[in-house]
Design a protein around this motif. Structure first.
Motif, PDB file in Angstrom:
ATOM      1  N   TYR A 193     -12.392 -10.843  -3.020  1.00  0.00           N
ATOM      2  CA  TYR A 193     -12.618 -11.968  -3.907  1.00  0.00           C
ATOM      3  C   TYR A 193     -11.299 -12.689  -4.076  1.00  0.00           C
ATOM      4  O   TYR A 193     -10.230 -12.123  -3.898  1.00  0.00           O
ATOM      5  N   LYS A 194     -11.388 -13.934  -4.392  1.00  0.00           N
ATOM      6  CA  LYS A 194     -10.194 -14.737  -4.536  1.00  0.00           C
ATOM      7  C   LYS A 194      -9.833 -14.806  -6.018  1.00  0.00           C
ATOM      8  O   LYS A 194     -10.579 -15.368  -6.813  1.00  0.00           O
ATOM      9  N   SER A 243      -2.322  -8.268   6.338  1.00  0.00           N
ATOM     10  CA  SER A 243      -3.141  -8.932   5.330  1.00  0.00           C
ATOM     11  C   SER A 243      -3.670 -10.268   5.817  1.00  0.00           C
ATOM     12  O   SER A 243      -4.567 -10.833   5.201  1.00  0.00           O
ATOM     13  N   GLY A 244      -3.100 -10.789   6.890  1.00  0.00           N
ATOM     14  CA  GLY A 244      -3.482 -12.113   7.345  1.00  0.00           C
ATOM     15  C   GLY A 244      -2.579 -13.193   6.778  1.00  0.00           C
ATOM     16  O   GLY A 244      -2.597 -14.325   7.227  1.00  0.00           O
ATOM     17  N   TYR A 245      -1.785 -12.859   5.783  1.00  0.00           N
ATOM     18  CA  TYR A 245      -0.858 -13.819   5.182  1.00  0.00           C
ATOM     19  C   TYR A 245       0.472 -13.783   5.932  1.00  0.00           C
ATOM     20  O   TYR A 245       0.932 -12.714   6.334  1.00  0.00           O
ATOM     21  N   LEU A 246       1.082 -14.933   6.084  1.00  0.00           N
ATOM     22  CA  LEU A 246       2.402 -14.989   6.703  1.00  0.00           C
ATOM     23  C   LEU A 246       3.438 -14.747   5.603  1.00  0.00           C
ATOM     24  O   LEU A 246       3.950 -15.660   4.985  1.00  0.00           O
ATOM     25  N   CYS A 247       3.694 -13.479   5.330  1.00  0.00           N
ATOM     26  CA  CYS A 247       4.670 -13.077   4.323  1.00  0.00           C
ATOM     27  C   CYS A 247       5.904 -12.568   5.050  1.00  0.00           C
ATOM     28  O   CYS A 247       5.848 -11.522   5.685  1.00  0.00           O
ATOM     29  N   PRO A 248       7.005 -13.306   4.983  1.00  0.00           N
ATOM     30  CA  PRO A 248       8.193 -12.846   5.708  1.00  0.00           C
ATOM     31  C   PRO A 248       8.726 -11.540   5.145  1.00  0.00           C
ATOM     32  O   PRO A 248       8.882 -11.391   3.941  1.00  0.00           O
ATOM     33  N   ALA A 249       8.955 -10.590   6.004  1.00  0.00           N
ATOM     34  CA  ALA A 249       9.549  -9.317   5.603  1.00  0.00           C
ATOM     35  C   ALA A 249      11.050  -9.470   5.722  1.00  0.00           C
ATOM     36  O   ALA A 249      11.572  -9.634   6.820  1.00  0.00           O
ATOM     37  N   VAL A 250      11.712  -9.465   4.616  1.00  0.00           N
ATOM     38  CA  VAL A 250      13.152  -9.703   4.622  1.00  0.00           C
ATOM     39  C   VAL A 250      13.880  -8.548   3.946  1.00  0.00           C
ATOM     40  O   VAL A 250      13.291  -7.776   3.211  1.00  0.00           O
ATOM     41  N   CYS A 251      15.158  -8.457   4.228  1.00  0.00           N
ATOM     42  CA  CYS A 251      16.013  -7.502   3.536  1.00  0.00           C
ATOM     43  C   CYS A 251      16.346  -8.125   2.195  1.00  0.00           C
ATOM     44  O   CYS A 251      17.312  -8.885   2.071  1.00  0.00           O
ATOM     45  N   SER A 289      -0.511   0.359  -0.692  1.00  0.00           N
ATOM     46  CA  SER A 289      -1.273  -0.823  -0.280  1.00  0.00           C
ATOM     47  C   SER A 289      -2.774  -0.541  -0.256  1.00  0.00           C
ATOM     48  O   SER A 289      -3.583  -1.451  -0.391  1.00  0.00           O
ATOM     49  N   ARG A 290      -3.156   0.721  -0.101  1.00  0.00           N
ATOM     50  CA  ARG A 290      -4.576   1.078  -0.086  1.00  0.00           C
ATOM     51  C   ARG A 290      -5.206   0.994  -1.474  1.00  0.00           C
ATOM     52  O   ARG A 290      -6.417   0.840  -1.587  1.00  0.00           O
ATOM     53  N   ILE A 291      -4.403   1.128  -2.531  1.00  0.00           N
ATOM     54  CA  ILE A 291      -4.959   1.130  -3.885  1.00  0.00           C
ATOM     55  C   ILE A 291      -4.460  -0.046  -4.733  1.00  0.00           C
ATOM     56  O   ILE A 291      -4.873  -0.206  -5.869  1.00  0.00           O
ATOM     57  N   MET A 292      -3.593  -0.864  -4.187  1.00  0.00           N
ATOM     58  CA  MET A 292      -2.980  -1.925  -4.986  1.00  0.00           C
ATOM     59  C   MET A 292      -4.005  -2.925  -5.517  1.00  0.00           C
ATOM     60  O   MET A 292      -3.845  -3.435  -6.617  1.00  0.00           O
ATOM     61  N   HIS A 293      -5.041  -3.220  -4.735  1.00  0.00           N
ATOM     62  CA  HIS A 293      -6.051  -4.171  -5.204  1.00  0.00           C
ATOM     63  C   HIS A 293      -6.735  -3.689  -6.485  1.00  0.00           C
ATOM     64  O   HIS A 293      -7.176  -4.484  -7.297  1.00  0.00           O
ATOM     65  N   LYS A 294      -6.788  -2.374  -6.667  1.00  0.00           N
ATOM     66  CA  LYS A 294      -7.387  -1.828  -7.884  1.00  0.00           C
ATOM     67  C   LYS A 294      -6.451  -1.951  -9.087  1.00  0.00           C
ATOM     68  O   LYS A 294      -6.894  -1.921 -10.224  1.00  0.00           O
ATOM     69  N   LEU A 295      -5.160  -2.079  -8.813  1.00  0.00           N
ATOM     70  CA  LEU A 295      -4.159  -2.181  -9.884  1.00  0.00           C
ATOM     71  C   LEU A 295      -3.787  -3.628 -10.196  1.00  0.00           C
ATOM     72  O   LEU A 295      -2.888  -3.877 -10.991  1.00  0.00           O
ATOM     73  N   ARG A 305      -5.022  -5.897 -11.988  1.00  0.00           N
ATOM     74  CA  ARG A 305      -5.088  -6.284 -13.412  1.00  0.00           C
ATOM     75  C   ARG A 305      -3.835  -5.841 -14.174  1.00  0.00           C
ATOM     76  O   ARG A 305      -3.459  -6.434 -15.165  1.00  0.00           O
ATOM     77  N   LEU A 306      -3.191  -4.760 -13.708  1.00  0.00           N
ATOM     78  CA  LEU A 306      -1.967  -4.296 -14.370  1.00  0.00           C
ATOM     79  C   LEU A 306      -0.751  -5.141 -13.993  1.00  0.00           C
ATOM     80  O   LEU A 306       0.262  -5.112 -14.680  1.00  0.00           O
ATOM     81  N   PHE A 307      -0.842  -5.856 -12.889  1.00  0.00           N
ATOM     82  CA  PHE A 307       0.294  -6.643 -12.397  1.00  0.00           C
ATOM     83  C   PHE A 307      -0.091  -8.105 -12.206  1.00  0.00           C
ATOM     84  O   PHE A 307      -0.135  -8.610 -11.089  1.00  0.00           O
ATOM     85  N   PRO A 308      -0.357  -8.824 -13.307  1.00  0.00           N
ATOM     86  CA  PRO A 308      -0.670 -10.261 -13.158  1.00  0.00           C
ATOM     87  C   PRO A 308       0.578 -11.027 -12.714  1.00  0.00           C
ATOM     88  O   PRO A 308       1.682 -10.474 -12.638  1.00  0.00           O
ATOM     89  N   ALA A 309       0.395 -12.300 -12.426  1.00  0.00           N
ATOM     90  CA  ALA A 309       1.496 -13.131 -11.919  1.00  0.00           C
ATOM     91  C   ALA A 309       2.688 -13.144 -12.876  1.00  0.00           C
ATOM     92  O   ALA A 309       3.842 -13.185 -12.428  1.00  0.00           O
ATOM     93  N   GLU A 310       2.440 -13.070 -14.174  1.00  0.00           N
ATOM     94  CA  GLU A 310       3.542 -13.091 -15.145  1.00  0.00           C
ATOM     95  C   GLU A 310       4.421 -11.842 -15.023  1.00  0.00           C
ATOM     96  O   GLU A 310       5.641 -11.914 -15.128  1.00  0.00           O
ATOM     97  N   VAL A 311       3.801 -10.701 -14.806  1.00  0.00           N
ATOM     98  CA  VAL A 311       4.559  -9.448 -14.690  1.00  0.00           C
ATOM     99  C   VAL A 311       5.345  -9.419 -13.378  1.00  0.00           C
ATOM    100  O   VAL A 311       6.533  -9.113 -13.365  1.00  0.00           O
TER     101      VAL A 311
END
Length: 190
Positions: free
Chosen positions: A19-20, A98-106, A141-147, A149-155
């Motif tokens: 879901y989006k 994930s399909g997203y172009l998220c640069p992996a950086v140091c 990463s396997r369980i992050m989607h379930k968490l 709600r604990l990590f909204p954009a503000e956090v």
């Protein structure tokens, strides 16, 4: 009646599960307008500059505790692995990406831990710490989607801001060459 392949069935189930969230503007399968795409491309280029600077800052912090050759190898491997991981992250496979172009950086989030690991055990300790962190991230990463709600954009925004604040003193010291008593970056070391 057309029979679906297992791959198509898997994709359909994944789409039904996904879901989006309301704070996501463009989802993986959506194409943003050209101006947004260009601005995001510029943002990614700026993020890649961090990938270039952070390994150098780590080597600079180590000073004489690391040889020039090892320092060069560390920087090269950091950039190479960042590119490979970015490609894998952009894929959309069953168990990775994930399909997203998220640069992996140091990034600066591991800077202090990396510095202490290098001073304690050198480059092998850094590589071991990074491998362990990668495995833990794979597990989470396997369980992050379930968490979510604990990590909204503000956090998460606050966490990213604090990482930036932690790097300010290091950046100022490096920018003004405060305490630059080693010659690791000296042009005379050819």
């Amino acid at each position: 009646m057309k029979t679906q392949s297992k791959k198509d069935q898997f994709k359909e189930v994944e789409r039904a599960k996904a879901y989006k969230p309301s704070n996501i503007v463009y989802d993986v399968d959506e194409k943003p307008p050209l101006t947004v795409t260009l601005l995001q491309g510029l943002q990614h280029i700026c993020i890649f500059f961090v990938a270039i600077v952070m390994p150098v800052a780590i080597i600079n912090q180590l000073g004489d505790a690391i040889s020039l050759r090892d320092g060069e190898a560390f920087i090269s491997l950091s950039l190479l692995s960042g590119g490979v991981v970015t490609i894998v992250q952009a894929m959309r496979k069953r168990y990775f990406g994930s399909g997203y172009l998220c640069p992996a950086v140091c990034g600066p989030s591991y800077f202090d831990a990396t510095k202490h690991a290098a001073l304690t055990g050198g480059l092998p300790m850094i590589f071991g710490m990074t491998a362990l962190a990668g495995v833990l991230e794979l597990i989470f990463s396997r369980i992050m989607h379930k968490l979510r709600r604990l990590f909204p954009a503000e956090v998460t925004g606050l966490a990213v801001t604090m990482v930036g604040v932690v790097v300010i003193p290091i950046s100022i010291r490096n920018f003004f060459a405060v305490g630059a008593d080693n010659t690791m970056g000296s042009p005379n070391m050819v």
